[in-house]
Design a protein around this motif. Structure first.
Motif, PDB file in Angstrom:
ATOM      1  N   ALA A 198       0.818  -1.215   0.000  1.00 58.92           N
ATOM      2  CA  ALA A 198       0.000   0.000   0.000  1.00 58.92           C
ATOM      3  C   ALA A 198       0.853   1.267   0.000  1.00 58.92           C
ATOM      4  O   ALA A 198       0.407   2.328  -0.452  1.00 58.92           O
ATOM      5  N   LYS A 199       2.088   1.152   0.491  1.00 61.07           N
ATOM      6  CA  LYS A 199       2.970   2.315   0.550  1.00 61.07           C
ATOM      7  C   LYS A 199       3.669   2.575  -0.783  1.00 61.07           C
ATOM      8  O   LYS A 199       4.258   3.642  -0.971  1.00 61.07           O
ATOM      9  N   ASN A 200       3.628   1.599  -1.689  1.00 61.35           N
ATOM     10  CA  ASN A 200       4.300   1.738  -2.980  1.00 61.35           C
ATOM     11  C   ASN A 200       3.280   2.198  -4.018  1.00 61.35           C
ATOM     12  O   ASN A 200       2.491   1.400  -4.527  1.00 61.35           O
ATOM     13  N   THR A 201       3.295   3.478  -4.339  1.00 62.50           N
ATOM     14  CA  THR A 201       2.304   4.045  -5.252  1.00 62.50           C
ATOM     15  C   THR A 201       2.391   3.424  -6.639  1.00 62.50           C
ATOM     16  O   THR A 201       1.361   3.119  -7.263  1.00 62.50           O
ATOM     17  N   GLN A 202       3.610   3.205  -7.132  1.00 60.83           N
ATOM     18  CA  GLN A 202       3.790   2.657  -8.475  1.00 60.83           C
ATOM     19  C   GLN A 202       3.158   1.271  -8.580  1.00 60.83           C
ATOM     20  O   GLN A 202       2.426   0.981  -9.535  1.00 60.83           O
ATOM     21  N   GLN A 203       3.433   0.429  -7.598  1.00 58.50           N
ATOM     22  CA  GLN A 203       2.893  -0.924  -7.645  1.00 58.50           C
ATOM     23  C   GLN A 203       1.368  -0.915  -7.532  1.00 58.50           C
ATOM     24  O   GLN A 203       0.679  -1.683  -8.213  1.00 58.50           O
ATOM     25  N   TYR A 220      -1.228  -2.292 -10.380  1.00 58.38           N
ATOM     26  CA  TYR A 220      -2.215  -3.313 -10.025  1.00 58.38           C
ATOM     27  C   TYR A 220      -3.613  -2.898 -10.488  1.00 58.38           C
ATOM     28  O   TYR A 220      -4.355  -3.708 -11.061  1.00 58.38           O
ATOM     29  N   VAL A 221      -3.975  -1.653 -10.271  1.00 53.18           N
ATOM     30  CA  VAL A 221      -5.286  -1.148 -10.701  1.00 53.18           C
ATOM     31  C   VAL A 221      -5.401  -1.189 -12.222  1.00 53.18           C
ATOM     32  O   VAL A 221      -6.441  -1.576 -12.776  1.00 53.18           O
ATOM     33  N   LEU A 222      -4.332  -0.809 -12.922  1.00 53.01           N
ATOM     34  CA  LEU A 222      -4.341  -0.850 -14.383  1.00 53.01           C
ATOM     35  C   LEU A 222      -4.515  -2.277 -14.892  1.00 53.01           C
ATOM     36  O   LEU A 222      -5.236  -2.505 -15.881  1.00 53.01           O
ATOM     37  N   MET A 223      -3.876  -3.230 -14.236  1.00 61.68           N
ATOM     38  CA  MET A 223      -4.039  -4.631 -14.629  1.00 61.68           C
ATOM     39  C   MET A 223      -5.486  -5.071 -14.480  1.00 61.68           C
ATOM     40  O   MET A 223      -6.029  -5.780 -15.338  1.00 61.68           O
ATOM     41  N   GLN A 224      -6.127  -4.674 -13.391  1.00 60.31           N
ATOM     42  CA  GLN A 224      -7.530  -5.030 -13.187  1.00 60.31           C
ATOM     43  C   GLN A 224      -8.421  -4.418 -14.258  1.00 60.31           C
ATOM     44  O   GLN A 224      -9.362  -5.066 -14.740  1.00 60.31           O
ATOM     45  N   TRP A 225      -8.162  -3.182 -14.637  1.00 58.15           N
ATOM     46  CA  TRP A 225      -8.987  -2.495 -15.620  1.00 58.15           C
ATOM     47  C   TRP A 225      -8.815  -3.049 -17.034  1.00 58.15           C
ATOM     48  O   TRP A 225      -9.785  -3.190 -17.773  1.00 58.15           O
ATOM     49  N   PHE A 226      -7.579  -3.327 -17.413  1.00 52.90           N
ATOM     50  CA  PHE A 226      -7.279  -3.626 -18.810  1.00 52.90           C
ATOM     51  C   PHE A 226      -7.179  -5.109 -19.140  1.00 52.90           C
ATOM     52  O   PHE A 226      -6.993  -5.457 -20.307  1.00 52.90           O
ATOM     53  N   LEU A 267       0.234  -7.764 -25.663  1.00 52.74           N
ATOM     54  CA  LEU A 267       1.643  -7.519 -25.367  1.00 52.74           C
ATOM     55  C   LEU A 267       1.794  -6.409 -24.335  1.00 52.74           C
ATOM     56  O   LEU A 267       2.565  -6.518 -23.377  1.00 52.74           O
ATOM     57  N   LEU A 268       1.049  -5.305 -24.522  1.00 49.00           N
ATOM     58  CA  LEU A 268       1.130  -4.184 -23.579  1.00 49.00           C
ATOM     59  C   LEU A 268       0.595  -4.574 -22.210  1.00 49.00           C
ATOM     60  O   LEU A 268       1.131  -4.153 -21.181  1.00 49.00           O
ATOM     61  N   PHE A 269      -0.450  -5.398 -22.189  1.00 42.73           N
ATOM     62  CA  PHE A 269      -0.973  -5.834 -20.900  1.00 42.73           C
ATOM     63  C   PHE A 269       0.030  -6.726 -20.171  1.00 42.73           C
ATOM     64  O   PHE A 269       0.236  -6.585 -18.956  1.00 42.73           O
ATOM     65  N   THR A 270       0.660  -7.656 -20.893  1.00 42.08           N
ATOM     66  CA  THR A 270       1.662  -8.511 -20.247  1.00 42.08           C
ATOM     67  C   THR A 270       2.874  -7.693 -19.816  1.00 42.08           C
ATOM     68  O   THR A 270       3.580  -8.066 -18.884  1.00 42.08           O
ATOM     69  N   LEU A 271       3.113  -6.552 -20.495  1.00 39.43           N
ATOM     70  CA  LEU A 271       4.168  -5.649 -20.038  1.00 39.43           C
ATOM     71  C   LEU A 271       3.818  -5.110 -18.650  1.00 39.43           C
ATOM     72  O   LEU A 271       4.703  -4.994 -17.785  1.00 39.43           O
ATOM     73  N   LEU A 272       2.545  -4.801 -18.417  1.00 44.00           N
ATOM     74  CA  LEU A 272       2.113  -4.381 -17.082  1.00 44.00           C
ATOM     75  C   LEU A 272       2.393  -5.483 -16.057  1.00 44.00           C
ATOM     76  O   LEU A 272       2.867  -5.207 -14.952  1.00 44.00           O
ATOM     77  N   LEU A 273       2.089  -6.734 -16.435  1.00 43.41           N
ATOM     78  CA  LEU A 273       2.380  -7.853 -15.538  1.00 43.41           C
ATOM     79  C   LEU A 273       3.878  -7.927 -15.245  1.00 43.41           C
ATOM     80  O   LEU A 273       4.292  -8.167 -14.100  1.00 43.41           O
ATOM     81  N   GLY A 274       4.687  -7.733 -16.292  1.00 41.55           N
ATOM     82  CA  GLY A 274       6.131  -7.776 -16.111  1.00 41.55           C
ATOM     83  C   GLY A 274       6.641  -6.664 -15.212  1.00 41.55           C
ATOM     84  O   GLY A 274       7.506  -6.890 -14.352  1.00 41.55           O
ATOM     85  N   VAL A 275       6.100  -5.456 -15.389  1.00 41.69           N
ATOM     86  CA  VAL A 275       6.489  -4.334 -14.535  1.00 41.69           C
ATOM     87  C   VAL A 275       6.105  -4.610 -13.092  1.00 41.69           C
ATOM     88  O   VAL A 275       6.879  -4.359 -12.161  1.00 41.69           O
ATOM     89  N   TYR A 276       4.910  -5.151 -12.894  1.00 45.62           N
ATOM     90  CA  TYR A 276       4.468  -5.490 -11.541  1.00 45.62           C
ATOM     91  C   TYR A 276       5.390  -6.555 -10.941  1.00 45.62           C
ATOM     92  O   TYR A 276       5.740  -6.500  -9.762  1.00 45.62           O
ATOM     93  N   GLY A 277       5.782  -7.516 -11.786  1.00 46.36           N
ATOM     94  CA  GLY A 277       6.690  -8.553 -11.306  1.00 46.36           C
ATOM     95  C   GLY A 277       8.038  -7.999 -10.897  1.00 46.36           C
ATOM     96  O   GLY A 277       8.598  -8.389  -9.864  1.00 46.36           O
ATOM     97  N   LEU A 278       8.571  -7.067 -11.684  1.00 48.55           N
ATOM     98  CA  LEU A 278       9.865  -6.469 -11.353  1.00 48.55           C
ATOM     99  C   LEU A 278       9.789  -5.662 -10.059  1.00 48.55           C
ATOM    100  O   LEU A 278      10.713  -5.716  -9.232  1.00 48.55           O
ATOM    101  N   THR A 279       8.684  -4.916  -9.881  1.00 51.75           N
ATOM    102  CA  THR A 279       8.540  -4.162  -8.634  1.00 51.75           C
ATOM    103  C   THR A 279       8.406  -5.105  -7.446  1.00 51.75           C
ATOM    104  O   THR A 279       8.910  -4.809  -6.356  1.00 51.75           O
ATOM    105  N   THR A 280       7.756  -6.235  -7.658  1.00 51.42           N
ATOM    106  CA  THR A 280       7.640  -7.233  -6.590  1.00 51.42           C
ATOM    107  C   THR A 280       9.012  -7.757  -6.193  1.00 51.42           C
ATOM    108  O   THR A 280       9.317  -7.915  -5.001  1.00 51.42           O
ATOM    109  N   ILE A 281       9.865  -8.024  -7.196  1.00 52.23           N
ATOM    110  CA  ILE A 281      11.213  -8.520  -6.925  1.00 52.23           C
ATOM    111  C   ILE A 281      12.034  -7.480  -6.173  1.00 52.23           C
ATOM    112  O   ILE A 281      12.763  -7.803  -5.228  1.00 52.23           O
TER     113      ILE A 281
END
Length: 331
Positions: free
Chosen positions: A60-65, A69-75, A109-123
């Motif tokens: 919740a403290k990480n605004t980017q993540q 997450y919200v964008l993934m839910q929407w798109f 492809l762009l949606f999976t890029l969101l997943l990848g970005v979320y994954g990198l922030t998780t790491i």
């Protein structure tokens, strides 16, 4: 109290219902003249990925993540529809050989890029926690699967590999490569610390890359990757079954995770007896591919995701129950 705890269990799968209906229609309506590999890719887009999103949690403290997450839910669903339109334009609408299927595939492809970005922030946020690193790596592999799908739709031959190999690589990264690390990461969140667990995570991250590299350049490397990956799944399922046996969980959790493990072992048994069955019934590998695919996708992956979503929901319910009991006592 009991009613409030049961309510999330009833509503948790609502976001995946539209995708589930689309998946059933794609597999069972003759209207969709798709290859089996394309049906599995659409199955991943409409049902597997939404279930994965239900498993994720953000800081919740990480605004980017939180924003990602919200964008993934929407798109997610619009991107899945674009994936369907991409395949339909290639197989049903007469645009085969044009750039239109490839252009439509860019949505996924762009949606999976969101997943990848979320994954990198998780790491990055994980700070060395093996379980979170595994889940983050699995999300990054979805993006690699999205790239292979776009190459497939654009009919681009890369690394001297034919287009059909691109489709198989996309399925590989959407299912095994992405899902197994996520499963192992989910297990790592609930299990006691084990010295061998980081090694399982490391092999699980390297294995899919070896398989993908081997599919294109070297069969021996592919076999090594498959062997390592399969051994990892054996470790995961064996520990999971033992864990479920020792701990009291919701019946749905035990049922679906147990069914997922059983599906994997069924694939192993069929693989062992494949030479015998082939000779006895004059079967070819093409006869077994639908069986392998169904057991893996619908058995191991789908049932496993449902089980882990129920597990997360059950744990959240327990936390809410503890908080409410604490409040009641303090009052």
């Amino acid at each position: 109290m009991n009613r409030s705890l049961k309510q999330p269990m009833k509503s948790i799968f609502v976001p995946v219902i539209p995708g589930g209906i689309m998946t059933i229609l794609i597999f069972y309506l003759d209207y969709f003249h798709f290859e089996l590999v394309e049906k599995f890719l659409l199955f991943a887009a409409f049902l597997i990925v939404p279930l994965v999103i239900l498993l994720l949690r953000y800081d919740a403290k990480n605004t980017q993540q939180r924003v990602v997450y919200v964008l993934m839910q929407w798109f997610q669903y619009p991107a899945a529809l674009l994936t369907l339109f991409s395949v339909m334009s290639n197989k049903m609408w007469g645009f085969e050989g044009t750039a239109i299927p490839g252009m439509l595939s860019l949505g996924w492809l762009l949606f999976t890029l969101l997943l990848g970005v979320y994954g990198l922030t998780t790491i990055v946020i994980a700070k060395g926690k093996a379980a979170e690193i595994a889940i983050g790596a699995g999300l990054v592999y979805f993006f690699i699967g999205g790239m292979w799908f776009t190459l497939y739709q654009y009919q681009v031959e890369l690394f001297n590999a034919n287009v059909a190999t691109h489709a198989l690589s996309s399925v590989h990264f959407h299912f095994s490569s992405a899902i197994v690390p996520i499963f192992i990461g989910a297990l790592g969140r609930i299990m006691a610390k084990k010295s061998w667990y980081p090694w399982v995570v490391a092999i699980d991250i390297i294995g899919p890359l070896l398989i993908a590299f081997g599919m294109i350049f070297s069969k021996p490397i592919e076999y090594v990757g498959v062997a390592l990956f399969a051994c990892n799944i054996v470790v995961y399922t064996a520990y999971l079954l033992a864990y479920l046996r020792k701990n009291a969980f919701n019946m749905k959790v035990s049922f679906f995770l147990g069914l997922s493990s059983l599906a994997f072992y069924t694939v192993v048994v069929i693989s062992i007896f494949y030479p015998l069955l082939k000779n006895m019934y004059s079967l070819t590998i093409l006869d077994f591919i639908p069986i392998y695919g169904a057991l893996h996708a619908f058995g191991f992956v789908l049932c496993g995701l449902i089980g882990w979503v129920y597990m997360v929901d059950s744990n959240q319910g327990k936390k809410i129950g503890k908080e409410n009991r604490w409040v009641g006592t303090s009052l």
